[in-house]
Scaffold this motif. Structure first.
Motif, mmCIF file in Angstrom:
data_model
loop_
_atom_site.group_PDB
_atom_site.id
_atom_site.type_symbol
_atom_site.label_atom_id
_atom_site.label_comp_id
_atom_site.label_asym_id
_atom_site.label_seq_id
_atom_site.Cartn_x
_atom_site.Cartn_y
_atom_site.Cartn_z
ATOM 1 N N ARG A 190 -14.099 -28.589 40.355
ATOM 2 C CA ARG A 190 -13.674 -29.728 39.540
ATOM 3 C C ARG A 190 -12.398 -30.359 40.103
ATOM 4 N NH1 ARG A 190 -12.003 -28.661 33.395
ATOM 5 N NH2 ARG A 190 -10.312 -27.627 34.521
ATOM 6 N N ASN A 191 -11.416 -29.524 40.422
ATOM 7 C CA ASN A 191 -10.176 -30.064 40.980
ATOM 8 C C ASN A 191 -10.368 -30.612 42.391
ATOM 9 O OD1 ASN A 191 -8.407 -29.705 38.830
ATOM 10 N ND2 ASN A 191 -8.057 -27.552 39.337
ATOM 11 N N ILE A 192 -11.344 -30.075 43.130
ATOM 12 C CA ILE A 192 -11.621 -30.630 44.465
ATOM 13 C C ILE A 192 -12.108 -32.068 44.338
ATOM 14 C CG2 ILE A 192 -13.107 -30.450 46.480
ATOM 15 C CD1 ILE A 192 -13.048 -27.446 46.176
ATOM 16 N N ARG A 193 -13.040 -32.313 43.423
ATOM 17 C CA ARG A 193 -13.536 -33.676 43.229
ATOM 18 C C ARG A 193 -12.416 -34.605 42.758
ATOM 19 N NH1 ARG A 193 -18.141 -30.658 41.442
ATOM 20 N NH2 ARG A 193 -19.985 -31.152 42.708
ATOM 21 N N ALA A 194 -11.591 -34.078 41.864
ATOM 22 C CA ALA A 194 -10.480 -34.898 41.374
ATOM 23 C C ALA A 194 -9.509 -35.227 42.503
ATOM 24 C CB ALA A 194 -9.758 -34.156 40.245
#
Length: 747
Positions: free
Chosen positions: A425-429
């Motif tokens: 999730r944080n990678i996409r963000a």
């Protein structure tokens, strides 16, 4: 001097300036020599000129000072012999005390340059000096003879240019003292002398390739410099192998001497300094290695490589504070310190002082305006991998993101860290935040990593969506202009490949690469279009999403462009001397061509006609040269009486010669054909030789019209094929190939 100052390493100008200084008064020459020696501190010839100028005006104090500055760093025999001349001059009127001082100076010199390959005259001069010392008593005479004997015994086991002369002198010396004692000593030292002589011959091969007048300059990559570097490396390896099999102490001394001489010429080469220090450390002499590093940093004060190596040595032996001082010298005042020096110091502090010391230094460094994102990444990964603290690492990355959002490299490192935490999730963000702030021309790699992430971990909808967004965002950039025209098949290959596994063959990959190249260059206007036509064409990696990496891995061999090849047809080229395939006996089969060759054969000399008549049928445009020569050498040369008889093209045999012996180059005996003018006699097999006069008579019976070949290369080929020999006077013997006078006359 102005030219030298402007260009510190102008070798030609330095040579001219030194030559001019040698003719100037000492007051004018001294500043010039000081300037030259500040630039070339290991130039023994400049030091020698400098001291000779001082000695000429009897300036003994200045001469002593100059010798103290240069002797130990310039181990060259001419300079040291100048030193001995000065010592003799100073002590010549001091009587016995002066002789003792001179003897000590000789011992001092031989201790440093006695192993030089050019040290023979030094040993001879020393021995002559010892013999010239007057003996005031029988005890003094005994001591003098003992000193001379020891000097000889050291000299004859030293590989130098005069080792054989020294051995002869030693034999004469021992025989003059006592023949009984001489026999035992000579037999004892004979094997040692033989070993030294053998080593000298090998060492001389390297010494002859060294330019002993070369000045030490920083590497420029010239051919001469590289050749000198290679020669010194070979010489050092030779000395390290201890070819003379002497004791380790003596061998190490010779290796040290070789390194010191090498540094006179390769003074600015950090790898030589490092090799020298490393050899000392491996030999167990860490203190000597430290001294080498200190000298190296004096010679190359800006070499970070040597500083890191020196600090590593100090840290490895427990001298942490000394290593810390070296790191601090790299950091300086912190303003001009590189990011790498900060990173390496943080790692050093963690190793030696703990995590807290490293953290404290990082907090100080991050405030510097010169701190780059590399420092953040290095400290965050150290905290994550070594200190096992992912929370601290995450906070560091987040803190750095506020400062380095515009750095694609930092974004990719942060994404890699998050992927290790499985935080999709944080990678996409992160990708979304970065792509919204980065300009399109700097976001190529970020888009690529984002697409690869979705291909690996996302669903089909997200995968296709990112690919489409990527194409739209990069379609107007110059860096990846071909993405908009990227074929769907290439996208499929990119999505469904893994490591070096691809969903198609290498041939398909090459075909797609050519299509991608054509698409990217379709609208490019050039003066002369050059489109690759082979399987070796490879599109750049950033033009496709993952396909290019695959293409580069699959296209390990670049194949030629087969579409541009033309069938080789030698028959179309007039005047070709190589018979093509499909020609009987080396001639065309067509009747029209036969008439042409009839005219050529009529005008050709008999020897050429005989040669053509014996040519075999060959396959391919280029027959084996040795094979053709073997046929020629076994044929019967045309006699002088048959000079009027000319073969026509129809008379030339079409088949290959049968009953042929082994091809040229074999050392086996060949059967001699009948009628040969110079027979392969049985004398060669039985070991008997014919009388020289009879052989000459037999040779004069052969044809005199056959000219002796003037081409030296052809003569050597014929000699090799037939086992011919060349005498010392230049006469040549060709076996059965040629006859007549072989003394070089063609009459």
């Amino acid at each position: 001097m102005a030219e030298i100052i402007d260009n510190n390493y102008n070798v030609e100008a330095a040579e001219i300036l030194a030559n001019e200084a040698s003719h100037l008064p000492i007051t004018e020459a001294a500043p010039i020599y000081e300037q030259l020696l500040a630039i070339y501190p290991t130039a023994a010839k400049f030091w020698k000129q400098y001291v000779e100028v001082q000695m000429a005006v009897n300036n003994d104090d200045a001469t002593k000072q100059i010798f103290s500055r240069c002797l130990l760093n310039c181990l060259q025999v001419p300079l040291w012999r100048c030193y001995i001349r000065f010592i003799k001059k100073v002590n010549e009127k001091k009587g016995f005390d002066g002789q003792e001082e001179t003897r000590k100076a000789f011992d001092f010199m031989l201790n440093y340059v006695g192993a030089d390959i050019a040290s023979g005259p030094v040993w001879m001069e020393y021995i002559s000096f010892l013999k010239s010392i007057p003996a005031r008593s029988a005890q003094d005479e005994t001591q003098r003879m003992t000193a001379v004997r020891k000097a000889y015994q050291k000299a004859i086991v030293t590989p130098n240019h005069h080792v054989e002369q020294l051995w002869k002198d030693y034999e004469n010396f021992e025989n003059s003292v006592s023949r009984v004692l001489a026999k035992g000593l000579i037999s004892e030292y004979q094997p040692k002398f033989n070993s030294a002589r053998a080593v000298y011959r090998e060492r001389k091969k390297y010494a002859d390739e060294i330019d002993w007048n070369m000045l030490a300059v920083p590497p420029t990559g010239s051919c001469k410099e590289e050749q000198q570097w290679m020669t010194w490396k070979k010489l050092l390896a030779f000395e390290k192998g201890n070819p003379q099999r002497i004791d380790s102490a003596s061998s190490n001394k010779r290796i040290v001497f070789a390194y010191e001489q090498c540094l006179m010429y390769l003074y600015h080469y950090p790898d030589v300094w490092y090799d020298y220090a490393t050899w000392h450390a491996k030999s167990g002499s860490v203190d000597s290695a430290v001294k080498v590093y200190q000298r190296a940093l004096k010679a190359l004060p800006d070499s970070e490589m040597l500083k890191y190596a020196y600090a590593e040595l100090e840290e490895s032996r427990g001298a942490v504070q000394l290593a810390k001082k070296i790191y601090e010298s790299l950091l300086g005042d912190g303003v001009n310190a590189t990011a790498l020096s900060h990173i390496q110091f943080i790692r050093f502090l963690r190793r030696t002082e703990g995590v807290e010391a490293a953290r404290k230094y990082f907090l100080d460094v991050r405030k510097s305006p010169h701190c780059t994102y590399h420092v953040y990444v290095a400290y965050a990964m150290m905290a994550f991998c070594l200190d096992k603290d992912p929370k601290v690492a995450h906070n560091i990355f987040e803190a750095g993101l506020k400062r380095f959002m515009h750095e694609p490299g930092y974004i990719l490192e942060y994404a890699d860290f998050l992927s290790r935490l499985n935080d999709d999730r944080n990678i996409r963000a992160l990708f979304e935040r970065a792509l919204n702030s980065l300009p399109p021309e700097e976001s190529v790699e970020v888009w690529k990593q984002f697409a690869q992430f979705e291909q690996t971990y996302g669903d089909l909808a997200s995968m296709l969506k990112v690919e489409q967004r990527r194409k739209e965002a990069l379609s107007r950039t110059s860096d990846d202009g071909g993405v908009a025209q990227e074929g769907s098949l290439q996208e499929v290959i990119s999505r469904y490949s893994f490591m070096d596994l691809w969903p198609c063959s290498s041939k398909d990959l090459d075909h797609l690469a050519r299509q991608a190249w054509l698409a990217n260059n379709m609208n490019t206007k050039v003066e002369k279009t050059s489109v690759p036509n082979g399987a070796g064409s490879i599109v750049e990696e950033k033009s496709t999403s993952g396909v290019t990496t695959m293409l580069e891995q699959s296209s390990k061999v670049v194949n030629p462009d087969l579409t541009q090849m033309v069938t080789y047809e030698p028959g179309q080229k007039l005047g070709s001397t190589v018979p093509p395939s499909g020609m009987a006996g080396g001639f065309p089969a067509a009747a029209t061509t036969m008439s042409t060759f009839d005219g050529i054969l009529k005008a050709a000399p008999p020897a050429l006609v005989a040669f053509l008549a014996n040519l075999p049928a060959v396959e391919g445009p280029a027959p084996d040269v040795d094979f053709v020569l073997s046929i020629c050498l076994q044929s019967n040369p045309v006699t002088g009486h048959a000079s009027k008889h000319v073969l026509s093209a129809a008379q030339v045999p079409a088949g290959a010669v049968s009953g042929m012996s082994e091809p040229s180059g074999s050392h086996k005996a060949r059967p001699a054909p009948s009628g040969s003018s110079v027979r392969m006699s049985r004398d060669r097999q039985s070991g008997k030789r014919k009388d020289a006069a009879r052989q000459e008579d037999d040779e004069t019976a052969s044809v005199q019209s056959v000219p002796l070949p003037k081409d030296a290369f052809r003569i050597r080929q014929l000699q090799k094929a037939r086992g011919g020999t060349v005498s010392q006077t230049g006469s040549t013997s060709y076996g059965s190939a040629f006859s007549g006078e072989q003394s070089g006359s063609t009459s």
